[in-house]
Design an enzyme around this catalytic site. Structure first.
Site, PDB file in Angstrom:
ATOM      1  N   LYS A  45      -3.079  48.541  66.458  1.00 37.00           N
ATOM      2  CA  LYS A  45      -3.282  49.370  65.197  1.00 37.00           C
ATOM      3  C   LYS A  45      -4.660  49.756  64.891  1.00 37.00           C
ATOM      4  CE  LYS A  45       0.195  49.751  64.286  1.00 37.00           C
ATOM      5  NZ  LYS A  45       1.449  50.605  65.129  1.00 37.00           N
ATOM      6  N   GLY A  47      -5.749  52.577  66.950  1.00 45.27           N
ATOM      7  CA  GLY A  47      -6.074  53.879  67.300  1.00 45.27           C
ATOM      8  C   GLY A  47      -5.777  53.793  68.891  1.00 45.27           C
ATOM      9  N   TRP A  73       3.837  55.714  76.782  1.00 41.63           N
ATOM     10  CA  TRP A  73       4.002  54.461  77.566  1.00 41.63           C
ATOM     11  C   TRP A  73       4.414  54.797  78.922  1.00 41.63           C
ATOM     12  CZ3 TRP A  73       7.628  56.031  73.713  1.00 41.63           C
ATOM     13  CH2 TRP A  73       8.943  56.314  74.181  1.00 41.63           C
ATOM     14  N   TRP A  78       1.146  49.857  79.307  1.00 44.53           N
ATOM     15  CA  TRP A  78       0.691  48.682  79.132  1.00 44.53           C
ATOM     16  C   TRP A  78       0.523  47.748  80.089  1.00 44.53           C
ATOM     17  CZ3 TRP A  78       1.834  51.755  74.764  1.00 44.53           C
ATOM     18  CH2 TRP A  78       0.915  51.974  73.838  1.00 44.53           C
ATOM     19  N   HIS A 101      -3.781  45.376  75.180  1.00 46.37           N
ATOM     20  CA  HIS A 101      -3.904  44.536  73.861  1.00 46.37           C
ATOM     21  C   HIS A 101      -4.730  43.299  74.239  1.00 46.37           C
ATOM     22  CE1 HIS A 101      -2.720  47.718  71.428  1.00 46.37           C
ATOM     23  NE2 HIS A 101      -1.228  47.335  71.576  1.00 46.37           N
ATOM     24  N   SER A 131      -2.067  48.660  58.244  1.00 42.87           N
ATOM     25  CA  SER A 131      -1.348  49.334  59.298  1.00 42.87           C
ATOM     26  C   SER A 131      -0.473  48.400  60.097  1.00 42.87           C
ATOM     27  CB  SER A 131      -2.442  49.940  60.405  1.00 42.87           C
ATOM     28  OG  SER A 131      -1.395  50.701  61.369  1.00 42.87           O
ATOM     29  N   GLY A 253      -2.885  57.611  59.014  1.00 43.29           N
ATOM     30  CA  GLY A 253      -3.831  58.004  59.936  1.00 43.29           C
ATOM     31  C   GLY A 253      -4.938  58.317  59.205  1.00 43.29           C
TER      32      GLY A 253
HETATM   33  S1  PPS Z   1      -0.207  50.376  68.520  1.00 45.57           S
HETATM   34  O1  PPS Z   1       1.029  49.696  68.096  1.00 45.57           O
HETATM   35  O2  PPS Z   1      -1.256  49.215  68.738  1.00 45.57           O
HETATM   36  O3  PPS Z   1      -0.145  50.979  69.784  1.00 45.57           O
HETATM   37  O4  PPS Z   1      -0.851  51.043  67.206  1.00 45.57           O
HETATM   38  P1  PPS Z   1      -2.114  52.107  67.324  1.00 45.57           P
HETATM   39  O5  PPS Z   1      -1.951  53.464  68.393  1.00 45.57           O
HETATM   40  O6  PPS Z   1      -3.282  51.246  67.916  1.00 45.57           O
HETATM   41  O7  PPS Z   1      -2.526  52.486  65.985  1.00 45.57           O
HETATM   42  C1  PPS Z   1      -1.601  53.179  65.123  1.00 45.57           C
HETATM   43  C2  PPS Z   1      -2.293  53.696  63.959  1.00 45.57           C
HETATM   44  O8  PPS Z   1      -3.077  54.714  64.351  1.00 45.57           O
HETATM   45  C3  PPS Z   1      -2.999  55.972  63.757  1.00 45.57           C
HETATM   46  N1  PPS Z   1      -3.200  57.242  64.486  1.00 45.57           N
HETATM   47  C4  PPS Z   1      -4.027  58.080  63.828  1.00 45.57           C
HETATM   48  N2  PPS Z   1      -4.769  58.312  63.063  1.00 45.57           N
HETATM   49  C5  PPS Z   1      -5.449  59.478  63.187  1.00 45.57           C
HETATM   50  N3  PPS Z   1      -5.264  60.450  63.784  1.00 45.57           N
HETATM   51  C6  PPS Z   1      -4.449  60.295  64.909  1.00 45.57           C
HETATM   52  N4  PPS Z   1      -4.219  61.233  65.832  1.00 45.57           N
HETATM   53  C7  PPS Z   1      -3.823  59.286  65.181  1.00 45.57           C
HETATM   54  N5  PPS Z   1      -2.829  58.714  65.854  1.00 45.57           N
HETATM   55  C8  PPS Z   1      -2.548  57.496  65.331  1.00 45.57           C
HETATM   56  C9  PPS Z   1      -1.626  55.705  63.224  1.00 45.57           C
HETATM   57  O9  PPS Z   1      -1.332  56.293  61.975  1.00 45.57           O
HETATM   58  C10 PPS Z   1      -1.547  54.353  62.809  1.00 45.57           C
HETATM   59  O10 PPS Z   1      -2.228  53.969  61.571  1.00 45.57           O
HETATM   60  P2  PPS Z   1      -1.961  54.052  60.097  1.00 45.57           P
HETATM   61  O11 PPS Z   1      -3.121  53.487  59.276  1.00 45.57           O
HETATM   62  O12 PPS Z   1      -0.737  52.978  60.037  1.00 45.57           O
HETATM   63  O13 PPS Z   1      -1.621  55.224  59.842  1.00 45.57           O
END
Ligand code: PPS
Length: 297
Positions: A45, A47, A73, A78, A101, A131, A253
């Site tokens: 979560k 990014g 994926w 992963w 991870h 998140s 996001g």
């Molecule tokens: S995972 O399951 O570990 O692969 O999740 P991960 O991709 O690390 O994190 C998901 C969060 O990243 C946000 N996200 C983004 N935010 C802004 N801009 C873009 N383009 C973007 N892409 C993914 C996604 O919305 C999740 O955060 P939250 O706060 O839940 O919205």
């Protein structure tokens, strides 16, 4: 592979039995990295998917064809998940883009001596916790999160799946002084200046882009583009694995959504745990002005 109720405990850390097995985790620790590999590393979560998209787009010089036709994926598997070897084996594309991870204390030895380029993505742990909490509600391969308060305690104790955020961040960023091929990019930096972050990553990958190409990357990895892209928004995953009626993967996001979830008391407790667990960590995190003011005076 469903195994939705199975948890694999590996080196003291819980991993979802869905996609992870003892063998797949063990194999990751002995992975023969190639010097041309690009490895995205993050605590969940933080990014991860965003960086997968940024890198796919940089490598295709802003052309979204691959990002819109191949799931993330399969473009950047992963390392610790059981299908990784099959995905990498089926492709002869160079460079390979791989995601993980795993914490540094587990994966570090496999990277020793390798020139693989490693990009570590971090995010304000308060936003990570929020998140991750919402993700637990929709992901049927993760335990029921209970109340936010209960979940937050587990986050701070480091007992959630994938282990401790603190150990993860300290472990990887602690290598910045010595690992020349390691780049640290915070989620907040991408959020504040995606254009600048893409240029930084492309230069680190020695794949410089012209302005139009950077602009195309920015356009296709914006939150709104990714939210509508089936190849990254996880709507391809069947309902019994991710219940899309209980939330969306591309949720908000935003930077600072934690302020909509934390009570003052939770924030103070979080700060005290953060202070004690991050003692000795010299890295300065710039998360957000509001957060900095609120928590650091
Ligand atoms: S995972 O399951 O570990 O692969 O999740 P991960 O991709 O690390 O994190 C998901 C969060 O990243 C946000 N996200 C983004 N935010 C802004 N801009 C873009 N383009 C973007 N892409 C993914 C996604 O919305 C999740 O955060 P939250 O706060 O839940 O919205």
């Amino acid at each position: 592979m469903a195994r939705l109720d199975v948890i694999e405990m590996f080196h003291g850390i819980d991993f979802p039995g869905h996609l992870h097995t003892q063998d797949s985790l063990q194999l990751a620790l002995k992975f023969p990295f190639q010097d041309t590999d690009i490895l995205i590393v993050s605590y969940p979560k933080s990014g991860t998917t965003w960086m997968q998209e940024v890198i796919s787009l940089i490598l295709s010089r802003g052309d979204p064809h691959l990002s819109q036709t191949v799931p993330n994926w399969a473009r950047a598997p992963w390392l610790e998940q059981h299908y990784c070897a099959a995905v990498l084996g089926a492709s002869s594309t160079t460079p390979r883009v791989i995601t993980t991870h795993l914490p540094h204390h587990l994966l570090g030895p496999a990277l020793q001596g390798s020139k693989a380029k490693v990009i570590y993505v971090s995010r304000n742990p308060k936003d990570v916790a929020v998140s991750f909490y919402h993700f637990h509600k929709m992901a049927n391969f993760l335990p029921d999160p209970g109340s936010f308060s209960e979940f937050l305690n587990q986050f701070l104790e480091g007992t959630l799946n994938y282990g401790s955020w603190f150990d993860h961040v300290k472990g990887w960023t602690g290598q910045l002084a010595t690992m020349k091929n390691l780049l640290h990019i915070p989620y907040e930096e991408m959020s504040l200046d995606l254009h600048g972050a893409i240029k930084k990553v492309s230069s680190f990958l020695q794949c410089s882009l012209v302005e139009d190409e950077v602009n195309n990357c920015v356009k296709h990895c914006s939150f709104s583009s990714m939210k509508d892209n089936k190849m990254v928004n996880y709507t391809l995953i069947e309902e019994k694995i991710m219940d899309h009626s209980k939330g969306t993967f591309m949720r908000k996001g935003k930077v600072g959504d934690w302020t909509n979830h934390f009570t003052e008391e939770q924030n103070q407790y979080f700060e005290s745990v953060f202070k004690s667990k991050m003692q000795g960590c010299t890295l300065e995190f710039v998360w957000e002005e509001r957060d900095k003011e609120k928590t650091h005076g």
